[in-house]
Design an enzyme around this catalytic site. Sequence first.
Site, PDB file in Angstrom:
ATOM      1  N   ASN A  87       7.437   6.644 -26.862  1.00 14.50           N
ATOM      2  CA  ASN A  87       6.875   7.579 -27.831  1.00 14.50           C
ATOM      3  C   ASN A  87       5.651   6.884 -28.429  1.00 14.50           C
ATOM      4  OD1 ASN A  87       8.924   9.471 -27.405  1.00 14.50           O
ATOM      5  ND2 ASN A  87      10.255   8.496 -28.906  1.00 14.50           N
ATOM      6  N   HIS A 100       7.742   0.258 -27.978  1.00 13.42           N
ATOM      7  CA  HIS A 100       9.075   0.054 -27.379  1.00 13.42           C
ATOM      8  C   HIS A 100       9.270   1.025 -26.230  1.00 13.42           C
ATOM      9  CE1 HIS A 100       9.269   2.621 -30.956  1.00 13.42           C
ATOM     10  NE2 HIS A 100      10.197   3.333 -30.342  1.00 13.42           N
TER      11      HIS A 100
HETATM   12  P1  5GP Z   1      11.197   5.885 -31.745  1.00 15.49           P
HETATM   13  O1  5GP Z   1      11.725   7.112 -32.427  1.00 15.49           O
HETATM   14  O2  5GP Z   1      10.245   5.128 -32.617  1.00 15.49           O
HETATM   15  O3  5GP Z   1      10.662   6.133 -30.371  1.00 15.49           O
HETATM   16  O4  5GP Z   1      12.456   4.961 -31.493  1.00 15.49           O
HETATM   17  C1  5GP Z   1      12.864   3.967 -32.352  1.00 15.49           C
HETATM   18  C2  5GP Z   1      14.257   3.580 -31.934  1.00 15.49           C
HETATM   19  O5  5GP Z   1      14.600   2.404 -32.623  1.00 15.49           O
HETATM   20  C3  5GP Z   1      15.305   4.637 -32.320  1.00 15.49           C
HETATM   21  O6  5GP Z   1      15.997   5.074 -31.153  1.00 15.49           O
HETATM   22  C4  5GP Z   1      16.219   3.924 -33.311  1.00 15.49           C
HETATM   23  O7  5GP Z   1      17.577   4.253 -33.141  1.00 15.49           O
HETATM   24  C5  5GP Z   1      15.953   2.456 -33.013  1.00 15.49           C
HETATM   25  N1  5GP Z   1      16.077   1.587 -34.181  1.00 15.49           N
HETATM   26  C6  5GP Z   1      15.599   1.829 -35.426  1.00 15.49           C
HETATM   27  N2  5GP Z   1      15.883   0.776 -36.242  1.00 15.49           N
HETATM   28  C7  5GP Z   1      16.547  -0.128 -35.483  1.00 15.49           C
HETATM   29  C8  5GP Z   1      17.105  -1.419 -35.771  1.00 15.49           C
HETATM   30  O8  5GP Z   1      17.039  -1.947 -36.876  1.00 15.49           O
HETATM   31  N3  5GP Z   1      17.718  -2.064 -34.736  1.00 15.49           N
HETATM   32  C9  5GP Z   1      17.809  -1.511 -33.490  1.00 15.49           C
HETATM   33  N4  5GP Z   1      18.454  -2.222 -32.573  1.00 15.49           N
HETATM   34  N5  5GP Z   1      17.287  -0.307 -33.193  1.00 15.49           N
HETATM   35  C10 5GP Z   1      16.667   0.378 -34.179  1.00 15.49           C
END
Ligand code: 5GP
Length: 152
Positions: A87, A100
């Site tokens: 994303n 990520h």
């Molecule tokens: P995005 O929505 O930015 O593409 O994805 C971010 C991802 O990071 C989400 O799936 C969320 O669950 C994960 N995430 C958010 N905070 C943390 C954290 O503190 N530790 C881990 N392991 N994952 C996280």
Amino acid sequence: MTQCIFCQIVNKELPASVVYEDDLCLVFMDIFPIKPGHTLVIPKSHGAFLHELDDKVREHLFIVATAVLQAQRSAGIAKDGANLLVNDGKAANQHVPHVHVHILPRDQGDIGKVAWTFLTRMLNFFGKDKKKVKLDALAKDIRQHLPSTIMK
Ligand code: 5GP
Ligand code: ZN
């Protein structure tokens, strides 16, 4: 201390269920998995967008992501398939502004379950410790199936 939660994980200021790391990247389990085995591959250097990364780092992220996917397949976690997803930007649903790659195992016909979990996954704050044990076990399983090409 940096504000970026993924930089904090890289710096070991926040815990994570780590699958793999090397000089350039870190692989760990998503804390709110959409499916069991949902894994994130991040660069160790901070950058919000893909274009901010060095070519070498970006290329390495996808080499490692492919190896993790291969490990998930041989562990039976992603035997039917997987989504590899970045994303890139807030409007594209990016919540953590540190690049990520999501590796999201998929099963045949699971779209309803995926949509439901996507909407509700963050409500489950309870049983955090139990959850960590589960994520650690999955991380270990994936690590043990990583191809020797990326294991030093
Ligand atoms: P995005 O929505 O930015 O593409 O994805 C971010 C991802 O990071 C989400 O799936 C969320 O669950 C994960 N995430 C958010 N905070 C943390 C954290 O503190 N530790 C881990 N392991 N994952 C996280
Ligand atoms: Zn960061």
